[in-house]
Design a protein around this motif. Structure first.
Motif, PDB file in Angstrom:
ATOM      1  N   LEU A 177       0.825  -1.206   0.000  1.00 14.78           N
ATOM      2  CA  LEU A 177       0.000   0.000   0.000  1.00 14.78           C
ATOM      3  C   LEU A 177       0.865   1.264   0.000  1.00 14.78           C
ATOM      4  O   LEU A 177       0.484   2.275  -0.600  1.00 14.78           O
ATOM      5  CB  LEU A 177      -0.937  -0.005   1.203  1.00 14.78           C
ATOM      6  CG  LEU A 177      -2.059  -1.044   1.169  1.00 14.78           C
ATOM      7  CD1 LEU A 177      -2.865  -0.999   2.461  1.00 14.78           C
ATOM      8  CD2 LEU A 177      -2.968  -0.830  -0.036  1.00 14.78           C
ATOM      9  N   ALA A 178       2.009   1.206   0.674  1.00 16.19           N
ATOM     10  CA  ALA A 178       2.914   2.352   0.668  1.00 16.19           C
ATOM     11  C   ALA A 178       3.442   2.610  -0.746  1.00 16.19           C
ATOM     12  O   ALA A 178       3.564   3.763  -1.180  1.00 16.19           O
ATOM     13  CB  ALA A 178       4.075   2.113   1.632  1.00 16.19           C
ATOM     14  N   GLU A 179       3.744   1.536  -1.485  1.00 13.53           N
ATOM     15  CA  GLU A 179       4.186   1.689  -2.878  1.00 13.53           C
ATOM     16  C   GLU A 179       3.069   2.275  -3.735  1.00 13.53           C
ATOM     17  O   GLU A 179       3.315   3.121  -4.597  1.00 13.53           O
ATOM     18  CB  GLU A 179       4.630   0.336  -3.427  1.00 13.53           C
ATOM     19  CG  GLU A 179       5.903  -0.203  -2.790  1.00 13.53           C
ATOM     20  CD  GLU A 179       6.232  -1.607  -3.266  1.00 13.53           C
ATOM     21  OE1 GLU A 179       5.496  -2.133  -4.121  1.00 13.53           O
ATOM     22  OE2 GLU A 179       7.242  -2.172  -2.783  1.00 13.53           O
ATOM     23  N   LEU A 180       1.834   1.817  -3.501  1.00 15.61           N
ATOM     24  CA  LEU A 180       0.693   2.364  -4.231  1.00 15.61           C
ATOM     25  C   LEU A 180       0.529   3.853  -3.940  1.00 15.61           C
ATOM     26  O   LEU A 180       0.323   4.663  -4.852  1.00 15.61           O
ATOM     27  CB  LEU A 180      -0.582   1.604  -3.849  1.00 15.61           C
ATOM     28  CG  LEU A 180      -1.896   2.145  -4.416  1.00 15.61           C
ATOM     29  CD1 LEU A 180      -1.889   2.071  -5.943  1.00 15.61           C
ATOM     30  CD2 LEU A 180      -3.075   1.359  -3.852  1.00 15.61           C
ATOM     31  N   ALA A 181       0.637   4.228  -2.669  1.00 10.64           N
ATOM     32  CA  ALA A 181       0.513   5.635  -2.282  1.00 10.64           C
ATOM     33  C   ALA A 181       1.612   6.475  -2.923  1.00 10.64           C
ATOM     34  O   ALA A 181       1.371   7.613  -3.356  1.00 10.64           O
ATOM     35  CB  ALA A 181       0.557   5.769  -0.762  1.00 10.64           C
ATOM     36  N   ALA A 182       2.816   5.927  -3.011  1.00 14.06           N
ATOM     37  CA  ALA A 182       3.925   6.661  -3.628  1.00 14.06           C
ATOM     38  C   ALA A 182       3.656   6.895  -5.114  1.00 14.06           C
ATOM     39  O   ALA A 182       3.945   7.975  -5.647  1.00 14.06           O
ATOM     40  CB  ALA A 182       5.227   5.889  -3.434  1.00 14.06           C
ATOM     41  N   ARG A 183       3.093   5.885  -5.783  1.00 15.93           N
ATOM     42  CA  ARG A 183       2.781   6.053  -7.217  1.00 15.93           C
ATOM     43  C   ARG A 183       1.689   7.103  -7.418  1.00 15.93           C
ATOM     44  O   ARG A 183       1.737   7.888  -8.362  1.00 15.93           O
ATOM     45  CB  ARG A 183       2.353   4.719  -7.830  1.00 15.93           C
ATOM     46  CG  ARG A 183       3.485   3.717  -7.989  1.00 15.93           C
ATOM     47  CD  ARG A 183       3.127   2.636  -8.992  1.00 15.93           C
ATOM     48  NE  ARG A 183       1.966   1.864  -8.574  1.00 15.93           N
ATOM     49  CZ  ARG A 183       2.016   0.799  -7.785  1.00 15.93           C
ATOM     50  NH1 ARG A 183       3.187   0.390  -7.319  1.00 15.93           N
ATOM     51  NH2 ARG A 183       0.924   0.139  -7.461  1.00 15.93           N
ATOM     52  N   VAL A 184       0.703   7.102  -6.525  1.00 14.22           N
ATOM     53  CA  VAL A 184      -0.350   8.114  -6.623  1.00 14.22           C
ATOM     54  C   VAL A 184       0.228   9.499  -6.366  1.00 14.22           C
ATOM     55  O   VAL A 184      -0.064  10.465  -7.090  1.00 14.22           O
ATOM     56  CB  VAL A 184      -1.492   7.812  -5.625  1.00 14.22           C
ATOM     57  CG1 VAL A 184      -2.499   8.959  -5.610  1.00 14.22           C
ATOM     58  CG2 VAL A 184      -2.185   6.506  -5.982  1.00 14.22           C
ATOM     59  N   SER A 185       1.067   9.617  -5.345  1.00  9.28           N
ATOM     60  CA  SER A 185       1.663  10.913  -5.010  1.00  9.28           C
ATOM     61  C   SER A 185       2.523  11.445  -6.147  1.00  9.28           C
ATOM     62  O   SER A 185       2.658  12.663  -6.311  1.00  9.28           O
ATOM     63  CB  SER A 185       2.499  10.786  -3.727  1.00  9.28           C
ATOM     64  OG  SER A 185       1.684  10.460  -2.621  1.00  9.28           O
ATOM     65  N   ALA A 186       3.104  10.530  -6.938  1.00  5.87           N
ATOM     66  CA  ALA A 186       3.934  10.953  -8.070  1.00  5.87           C
ATOM     67  C   ALA A 186       3.121  11.677  -9.135  1.00  5.87           C
ATOM     68  O   ALA A 186       3.676  12.402  -9.957  1.00  5.87           O
ATOM     69  CB  ALA A 186       4.642   9.747  -8.684  1.00  5.87           C
ATOM     70  N   THR A 187       1.783  11.528  -9.099  1.00  6.12           N
ATOM     71  CA  THR A 187       0.929  12.234 -10.056  1.00  6.12           C
ATOM     72  C   THR A 187       0.693  13.677  -9.632  1.00  6.12           C
ATOM     73  O   THR A 187       0.109  14.455 -10.384  1.00  6.12           O
ATOM     74  CB  THR A 187      -0.437  11.541 -10.188  1.00  6.12           C
ATOM     75  OG1 THR A 187      -1.168  11.677  -8.955  1.00  6.12           O
ATOM     76  CG2 THR A 187      -0.272  10.073 -10.527  1.00  6.12           C
ATOM     77  N   GLY A 188       1.103  14.021  -8.396  1.00  8.33           N
ATOM     78  CA  GLY A 188       0.880  15.373  -7.890  1.00  8.33           C
ATOM     79  C   GLY A 188      -0.239  15.439  -6.871  1.00  8.33           C
ATOM     80  O   GLY A 188      -0.478  16.483  -6.269  1.00  8.33           O
ATOM     81  N   VAL A 189      -0.946  14.326  -6.668  1.00  6.08           N
ATOM     82  CA  VAL A 189      -2.009  14.260  -5.660  1.00  6.08           C
ATOM     83  C   VAL A 189      -1.453  13.554  -4.441  1.00  6.08           C
ATOM     84  O   VAL A 189      -1.047  12.402  -4.514  1.00  6.08           O
ATOM     85  CB  VAL A 189      -3.237  13.492  -6.187  1.00  6.08           C
ATOM     86  CG1 VAL A 189      -4.293  13.361  -5.088  1.00  6.08           C
ATOM     87  CG2 VAL A 189      -3.812  14.195  -7.407  1.00  6.08           C
ATOM     88  N   GLN A 190      -1.405  14.254  -3.317  1.00  5.33           N
ATOM     89  CA  GLN A 190      -0.803  13.681  -2.115  1.00  5.33           C
ATOM     90  C   GLN A 190      -1.621  12.492  -1.623  1.00  5.33           C
ATOM     91  O   GLN A 190      -2.844  12.558  -1.504  1.00  5.33           O
ATOM     92  CB  GLN A 190      -0.710  14.734  -1.023  1.00  5.33           C
ATOM     93  CG  GLN A 190       0.107  14.286   0.182  1.00  5.33           C
ATOM     94  CD  GLN A 190       0.225  15.371   1.236  1.00  5.33           C
ATOM     95  OE1 GLN A 190      -0.709  16.132   1.443  1.00  5.33           O
ATOM     96  NE2 GLN A 190       1.362  15.441   1.884  1.00  5.33           N
ATOM     97  N   CYS A 191      -0.931  11.394  -1.337  1.00  2.00           N
ATOM     98  CA  CYS A 191      -1.607  10.184  -0.867  1.00  2.00           C
ATOM     99  C   CYS A 191      -0.781   9.574   0.261  1.00  2.00           C
ATOM    100  O   CYS A 191       0.419   9.346   0.111  1.00  2.00           O
ATOM    101  CB  CYS A 191      -1.757   9.186  -2.019  1.00  2.00           C
ATOM    102  SG  CYS A 191      -2.600   7.666  -1.564  1.00  2.00           S
ATOM    103  N   ARG A 192      -1.431   9.317   1.397  1.00  2.00           N
ATOM    104  CA  ARG A 192      -0.747   8.706   2.536  1.00  2.00           C
ATOM    105  C   ARG A 192      -1.509   7.461   2.962  1.00  2.00           C
ATOM    106  O   ARG A 192      -2.718   7.365   2.755  1.00  2.00           O
ATOM    107  CB  ARG A 192      -0.669   9.693   3.704  1.00  2.00           C
ATOM    108  CG  ARG A 192       0.245  10.879   3.456  1.00  2.00           C
ATOM    109  CD  ARG A 192       0.465  11.684   4.737  1.00  2.00           C
ATOM    110  NE  ARG A 192      -0.758  12.246   5.258  1.00  2.00           N
ATOM    111  CZ  ARG A 192      -1.217  13.461   4.935  1.00  2.00           C
ATOM    112  NH1 ARG A 192      -0.533  14.214   4.091  1.00  2.00           N
ATOM    113  NH2 ARG A 192      -2.340  13.910   5.449  1.00  2.00           N
ATOM    114  N   VAL A 193      -0.797   6.529   3.576  1.00  2.00           N
ATOM    115  CA  VAL A 193      -1.430   5.290   4.030  1.00  2.00           C
ATOM    116  C   VAL A 193      -0.973   4.983   5.453  1.00  2.00           C
ATOM    117  O   VAL A 193       0.175   5.231   5.811  1.00  2.00           O
ATOM    118  CB  VAL A 193      -1.084   4.117   3.091  1.00  2.00           C
ATOM    119  CG1 VAL A 193       0.420   3.872   3.041  1.00  2.00           C
ATOM    120  CG2 VAL A 193      -1.788   2.840   3.524  1.00  2.00           C
ATOM    121  N   HIS A 194      -1.901   4.495   6.259  1.00  2.00           N
ATOM    122  CA  HIS A 194      -1.562   4.047   7.612  1.00  2.00           C
ATOM    123  C   HIS A 194      -2.171   2.671   7.810  1.00  2.00           C
ATOM    124  O   HIS A 194      -3.367   2.471   7.566  1.00  2.00           O
ATOM    125  CB  HIS A 194      -2.114   5.000   8.662  1.00  2.00           C
ATOM    126  CG  HIS A 194      -1.947   4.483  10.061  1.00  2.00           C
ATOM    127  ND1 HIS A 194      -0.722   4.455  10.703  1.00  2.00           N
ATOM    128  CD2 HIS A 194      -2.836   3.942  10.920  1.00  2.00           C
ATOM    129  CE1 HIS A 194      -0.869   3.931  11.897  1.00  2.00           C
ATOM    130  NE2 HIS A 194      -2.142   3.610  12.061  1.00  2.00           N
TER     131      HIS A 194
END
Length: 202
Positions: free
Chosen positions: A150-167
């Motif tokens: 999920l952290a890798e998924l969040a990093a890929r989303v954040s790379a689009t410019g939309v901040q994404c965090r996972v806990h």
């Protein structure tokens, strides 16, 4: 497992809602683990105690079948990803190169074909992009702990410019099988993909 059950029952009792939970139980003097599904309605009594009415069923066989189905589905996705990447992707790459060569040769001789060649090149590029996206989505998604995936998924989303965090709760992985990990990841993947495509989020 006991702590997970206590937490689930306490939370359900506080909300006045039923609870369904699968729990692993290790048999005495054995490495075998059986799974039991609890469907219960906890109720907080006036004296602070919790009363539970529910049904416990052995869900080991169901989980075994789910795991078997998940393994078969993963194998099919891996095969599909390989076919798309290694075969269709290469064919489309070849077509893209041929269109580029045709453009260079034909445009000087027939300038009126330029617009058609541009459209053809764009369509081929779009098809190649779709092929690569499908191949990536079909590839194995969860190779270890769900938190890492999920952290890798969040990093890929954040790379689009939309901040994404996972806990993820520390003990979650200890209570998930491969089937549950994969399904949770797919849910998160679908949710973030839909958010990026349709919500207009920034």
């Amino acid at each position: 497992a006991a702590q997970v059950l206590r937490d689930a029952l306490a939370e359900a009792a506080a909300r006045g809602e039923p609870v369904e939970v699968d729990l692993p139980v290790r048999l005495h003097d054995s490495d075998d683990v059986r799974w039991f599904a609890l469907a219960a309605v906890p109720r907080r009594l006036p004296n602070g105690a919790t009363e539970i009415a529910g049904v416990v069923t052995d869900s080991t066989e169901r989980r075994r079948l789910e795991s078997k189905a998940a393994t078969a589905a993963r194998a099919e996705r891996e095969r599909l990803a390989s076919e798309l990447h290694d075969h269709l992707g290469q064919v489309l790459t070849g077509v893209s190169l041929l269109v580029g060569a045709l453009d260079r040769e034909a445009r000087p001789l027939a300038p009126q074909l330029g617009r058609s060649l541009d459209r053809l090149g764009k369509h081929v590029a779009e098809a190649l992009h779709v092929c690569r996206t499908i191949a990536h989505d079909a590839a194995p998604s969860v190779r270890g702990a769900i938190a890492e995936s999920l952290a890798e998924l969040a990093a890929r989303v954040s790379a689009t410019g939309v901040q994404c965090r996972v806990h993820v709760a520390d003990r979650l992985d200890a209570h998930l099988g491969d089937y549950e990990r994969h399904q949770l990841y797919r849910i998160a993947q679908e949710a973030t993909t839909n958010a990026l495509k349709h919500s207009g989020c920034r």
